[in-house]
Design a protein around this motif. Sequence first.
Motif, mmCIF file in Angstrom:
data_model
loop_
_atom_site.group_PDB
_atom_site.id
_atom_site.type_symbol
_atom_site.label_atom_id
_atom_site.label_comp_id
_atom_site.label_asym_id
_atom_site.label_seq_id
_atom_site.Cartn_x
_atom_site.Cartn_y
_atom_site.Cartn_z
ATOM 1 N N TYR A 76 14.103 12.785 -6.602
ATOM 2 C CA TYR A 76 13.012 13.673 -6.205
ATOM 3 C C TYR A 76 11.696 13.226 -6.846
ATOM 4 N N GLY A 77 11.767 12.778 -8.082
ATOM 5 C CA GLY A 77 10.562 12.293 -8.756
ATOM 6 C C GLY A 77 9.958 11.091 -8.046
ATOM 7 N N HIS A 78 10.831 10.245 -7.503
ATOM 8 C CA HIS A 78 10.346 9.078 -6.758
ATOM 9 C C HIS A 78 9.576 9.531 -5.517
ATOM 10 N N LEU A 79 10.124 10.509 -4.816
ATOM 11 C CA LEU A 79 9.435 11.053 -3.647
ATOM 12 C C LEU A 79 8.092 11.646 -4.036
ATOM 13 N N MET A 80 8.069 12.465 -5.082
ATOM 14 C CA MET A 80 6.833 13.117 -5.483
ATOM 15 C C MET A 80 5.765 12.096 -5.875
ATOM 16 N N ALA A 136 0.731 9.452 -4.409
ATOM 17 C CA ALA A 136 -0.037 8.203 -4.271
ATOM 18 C C ALA A 136 -0.833 8.153 -2.976
ATOM 19 N N ILE A 137 -0.440 8.955 -1.966
ATOM 20 C CA ILE A 137 -1.233 8.990 -0.731
ATOM 21 C C ILE A 137 -2.059 10.283 -0.648
ATOM 22 N N GLY A 138 -2.176 10.972 -1.775
ATOM 23 C CA GLY A 138 -3.034 12.146 -1.835
ATOM 24 C C GLY A 138 -2.364 13.444 -1.449
ATOM 25 N N GLY A 139 -1.025 13.460 -1.405
ATOM 26 C CA GLY A 139 -0.316 14.663 -1.004
ATOM 27 C C GLY A 139 0.060 15.554 -2.178
ATOM 28 N N ASN A 140 0.569 16.737 -1.850
ATOM 29 C CA ASN A 140 0.983 17.705 -2.864
ATOM 30 C C ASN A 140 2.451 18.080 -2.635
ATOM 31 N N GLN A 141 2.911 19.122 -3.308
ATOM 32 C CA GLN A 141 4.315 19.513 -3.187
ATOM 33 C C GLN A 141 4.670 19.962 -1.774
ATOM 34 N N THR A 142 3.744 20.622 -1.106
ATOM 35 C CA THR A 142 3.993 21.030 0.276
ATOM 36 C C THR A 142 4.155 19.817 1.170
ATOM 37 N N ASP A 143 3.319 18.811 0.961
ATOM 38 C CA ASP A 143 3.436 17.573 1.725
ATOM 39 C C ASP A 143 4.767 16.882 1.428
ATOM 40 N N ALA A 144 5.166 16.901 0.158
ATOM 41 C CA ALA A 144 6.446 16.296 -0.217
ATOM 42 C C ALA A 144 7.597 16.993 0.494
ATOM 43 N N SER A 157 9.836 5.126 12.278
ATOM 44 C CA SER A 157 8.542 4.969 11.604
ATOM 45 C C SER A 157 7.498 5.872 12.234
ATOM 46 N N ALA A 158 7.497 5.932 13.566
ATOM 47 C CA ALA A 158 6.532 6.779 14.259
ATOM 48 C C ALA A 158 6.754 8.250 13.925
ATOM 49 N N ILE A 159 8.021 8.662 13.849
ATOM 50 C CA ILE A 159 8.331 10.056 13.531
ATOM 51 C C ILE A 159 7.983 10.382 12.085
ATOM 52 N N LEU A 160 8.391 9.509 11.176
ATOM 53 C CA LEU A 160 8.166 9.769 9.753
ATOM 54 C C LEU A 160 6.684 9.864 9.405
ATOM 55 N N THR A 161 5.887 8.982 9.983
ATOM 56 C CA THR A 161 4.466 8.982 9.625
ATOM 57 C C THR A 161 3.762 10.267 10.055
ATOM 58 N N ARG A 162 4.331 10.976 11.017
ATOM 59 C CA ARG A 162 3.738 12.260 11.428
ATOM 60 C C ARG A 162 3.880 13.325 10.344
ATOM 61 N N SER A 163 4.810 13.117 9.410
ATOM 62 C CA SER A 163 4.984 14.078 8.325
ATOM 63 C C SER A 163 4.101 13.780 7.128
ATOM 64 N N PHE A 164 3.400 12.644 7.152
ATOM 65 C CA PHE A 164 2.557 12.261 6.007
ATOM 66 C C PHE A 164 1.267 13.057 6.015
ATOM 67 N N PRO A 165 0.699 13.324 4.848
ATOM 68 C CA PRO A 165 -0.641 13.907 4.788
ATOM 69 C C PRO A 165 -1.650 12.999 5.480
ATOM 70 N N ALA A 166 -2.631 13.596 6.118
ATOM 71 C CA ALA A 166 -3.655 12.802 6.795
ATOM 72 C C ALA A 166 -4.450 12.007 5.761
ATOM 73 N N PRO A 167 -4.813 10.747 6.078
ATOM 74 C CA PRO A 167 -5.608 9.954 5.147
ATOM 75 C C PRO A 167 -6.947 10.623 4.850
ATOM 76 N N ASP A 181 0.839 -1.197 0.000
ATOM 77 C CA ASP A 181 0.000 0.000 0.000
ATOM 78 C C ASP A 181 0.882 1.258 0.000
ATOM 79 N N PRO A 182 0.380 2.363 -0.553
ATOM 80 C CA PRO A 182 1.210 3.554 -0.756
ATOM 81 C C PRO A 182 1.837 4.126 0.514
ATOM 82 N N ARG A 183 1.103 4.119 1.616
ATOM 83 C CA ARG A 183 1.662 4.686 2.845
ATOM 84 C C ARG A 183 2.824 3.838 3.358
#
Length: 202
Positions: free
Chosen positions: A138-142, A147-155, A190-200, A91-93
């Motif tokens: 950078y393209g891989h990150l974007m 894929a999880i619904g984020g934008n450039q700011t989220d990236a 993992s706990a720290i990184l997921t806090r930077s993800f866009p909310a589902p 899954d994308p997340r």
Amino acid sequence: MASYPRRMTDEKRYHHGDLRAALLDAAEAELAERGVEGFSLRQVARRAGVSHAAPAHHFTDAKGLLTALAAEGFHRFLAAQASREARAAPDPRAQLLAAGLGYVDFALARPALFRLMFGSDRADFSNPDLDAASDAAYGHLMAQVAAIGGNQTDAAAVWSCAHGLADLLSAGRLKPLGGLSAEARDLALSAILTRSFPAPAG
């Protein structure tokens, strides 16, 4: 001068592509030992067991060699992320989280190369090969953030978080995580990184 013919003989053992790869490996070892400030083509040639002219023939000068090494670094950087992604859920997340852990893996395994790629002006980022390699990362990150619904700011948020953790850990500055086992460190990261993800969504 007596050693020069021997080095030329050793150089003939390499095919063209093999010599380039050997010089890049020697360059990374030299970078890890002496840093960017002490980096020299002569020492790289000595490590590779070839003539002093060999690195200049392939890369022109120290900046050219460091530029090629940085480009190769981005390929290895993506490979470190792919290794984590292959072991994660599809899954994308989960894939984005795995890429973040791969980011840290790379920085810990190759701290000098990591600093060359992200914190030095010795590489020429206008070089087409390096520009393409960094753009691919950078393209891989974007793509993963999209894929999880984020934008450039989220990236930017995800990248800042992953890079900050990687930089602090590779420099030995994040002491609370540095003393953990690899498994416990991964859980904390993992706990720290997921806090930077866009909310589902929903």
